[in-house]
Design a protein around this motif. Structure first.
Motif, PDB file in Angstrom:
ATOM      1  N   THR A  15      20.814 -37.923 -25.230  1.00  0.00           N
ATOM      2  CA  THR A  15      19.363 -37.850 -25.484  1.00  0.00           C
ATOM      3  C   THR A  15      18.988 -36.210 -24.987  1.00  0.00           C
ATOM      4  O   THR A  15      19.924 -35.504 -24.682  1.00  0.00           O
ATOM      5  CB  THR A  15      18.416 -38.897 -24.700  1.00  0.00           C
ATOM      6  N   CYS A  16      17.787 -35.989 -24.911  1.00  0.00           N
ATOM      7  CA  CYS A  16      17.369 -34.564 -24.516  1.00  0.00           C
ATOM      8  C   CYS A  16      16.389 -34.713 -23.233  1.00  0.00           C
ATOM      9  O   CYS A  16      15.686 -35.597 -23.174  1.00  0.00           O
ATOM     10  CB  CYS A  16      16.711 -33.907 -25.498  1.00  0.00           C
ATOM     11  N   CYS A  17      16.327 -33.513 -22.680  1.00  0.00           N
ATOM     12  CA  CYS A  17      15.351 -33.574 -21.339  1.00  0.00           C
ATOM     13  C   CYS A  17      13.925 -33.919 -21.934  1.00  0.00           C
ATOM     14  O   CYS A  17      13.186 -34.078 -20.994  1.00  0.00           O
ATOM     15  CB  CYS A  17      15.764 -32.255 -20.920  1.00  0.00           C
ATOM     16  N   HIS A  18      13.459 -33.289 -23.076  1.00  0.00           N
ATOM     17  CA  HIS A  18      12.130 -33.698 -23.644  1.00  0.00           C
ATOM     18  C   HIS A  18      11.730 -35.148 -23.257  1.00  0.00           C
ATOM     19  O   HIS A  18      10.596 -35.599 -23.210  1.00  0.00           O
ATOM     20  CB  HIS A  18      11.897 -33.300 -24.990  1.00  0.00           C
ATOM     21  N   ILE A  19      12.773 -36.117 -23.800  1.00  0.00           N
ATOM     22  CA  ILE A  19      12.526 -37.361 -23.887  1.00  0.00           C
ATOM     23  C   ILE A  19      12.800 -37.939 -22.400  1.00  0.00           C
ATOM     24  O   ILE A  19      11.757 -38.715 -22.203  1.00  0.00           O
ATOM     25  CB  ILE A  19      13.636 -38.130 -24.758  1.00  0.00           C
ATOM     26  N   LEU A  41      17.195 -38.178 -30.210  1.00  0.00           N
ATOM     27  CA  LEU A  41      16.532 -36.843 -29.679  1.00  0.00           C
ATOM     28  C   LEU A  41      14.966 -36.766 -30.330  1.00  0.00           C
ATOM     29  O   LEU A  41      14.255 -37.429 -31.000  1.00  0.00           O
ATOM     30  CB  LEU A  41      17.327 -35.841 -30.462  1.00  0.00           C
ATOM     31  N   CYS A  42      14.172 -35.870 -29.687  1.00  0.00           N
ATOM     32  CA  CYS A  42      12.973 -35.596 -30.077  1.00  0.00           C
ATOM     33  C   CYS A  42      12.563 -34.933 -31.455  1.00  0.00           C
ATOM     34  O   CYS A  42      11.398 -34.630 -31.699  1.00  0.00           O
ATOM     35  CB  CYS A  42      12.219 -34.709 -28.998  1.00  0.00           C
ATOM     36  N   GLY A  43      13.709 -34.188 -31.928  1.00  0.00           N
ATOM     37  CA  GLY A  43      13.589 -33.501 -33.182  1.00  0.00           C
ATOM     38  C   GLY A  43      13.105 -32.015 -33.171  1.00  0.00           C
ATOM     39  O   GLY A  43      13.334 -31.354 -34.211  1.00  0.00           O
ATOM     40  N   ALA A  45      14.880 -28.314 -31.852  1.00  0.00           N
ATOM     41  CA  ALA A  45      16.266 -27.835 -31.933  1.00  0.00           C
ATOM     42  C   ALA A  45      16.433 -27.844 -29.991  1.00  0.00           C
ATOM     43  O   ALA A  45      15.684 -27.652 -29.477  1.00  0.00           O
ATOM     44  CB  ALA A  45      16.363 -26.284 -32.036  1.00  0.00           C
ATOM     45  N   HIS A  46      17.872 -27.958 -29.960  1.00  0.00           N
ATOM     46  CA  HIS A  46      18.390 -28.059 -28.365  1.00  0.00           C
ATOM     47  C   HIS A  46      19.296 -27.056 -27.977  1.00  0.00           C
ATOM     48  O   HIS A  46      20.450 -26.936 -28.891  1.00  0.00           O
ATOM     49  CB  HIS A  46      18.642 -29.560 -28.173  1.00  0.00           C
ATOM     50  N   SER A  47      19.386 -26.722 -26.861  1.00  0.00           N
ATOM     51  CA  SER A  47      20.479 -25.863 -26.438  1.00  0.00           C
ATOM     52  C   SER A  47      21.470 -27.170 -25.489  1.00  0.00           C
ATOM     53  O   SER A  47      20.742 -28.226 -25.306  1.00  0.00           O
ATOM     54  CB  SER A  47      20.201 -24.762 -25.274  1.00  0.00           C
TER      55      SER A  47
HETATM   56 ZN   LIG Z   1      14.226 -32.556 -27.324  1.00  0.00          ZN
END
Ligand SMILES: [Zn+2]
Length: 93
Positions: A15-19, A41-43, A45-47
């Motif tokens: 998953t990502c840090c935004h979530i 993922l939140c949709g 772009a991610h590093s």
């Molecule tokens: Zn995210």
């Protein structure tokens, strides 16, 4: 609700840090062709350093609407516009 996925509850997923840290909604889900890895993922772009590894059960607890995607085959992605929109599944690529 019963745990809906075929995989064990403690399966590692991406998953990502935004979530995990900013309360973002899951808007993009991928079930990867090569290794069967789930990504929630939140949709945006991610590093690389914005990626987080959590258990499948943590994602399900966070947002039970992912249960609609429990039978999504490998090689497919699902997207939606907002938390109240319907998931749209399609074959990746
Ligand atoms: Zn995210």
């Amino acid at each position: 609700m019963k745990f809906p996925f075929n995989e064990p509850e403690n399966t590692a997923v991406i998953t990502c840090c935004h979530i995990t840290e900013s309360d973002a909604t899951i808007l993009y889900v991928s079930h990867d062709e090569e290794d069967g890895m789930w990504q929630f993922l939140c949709g945006r772009a991610h590093s690389q350093e914005q990626a987080r590894v959590v258990s499948l059960n943590e994602i399900f607890t966070l947002d039970a609407t992912v249960s609609k995607l429990a039978n999504m085959p490998c090689g497919y992605i699902a997207e939606r516009k907002s938390k109240i929109s319907k998931w749209k599944m399609k074959r990746k690529g």
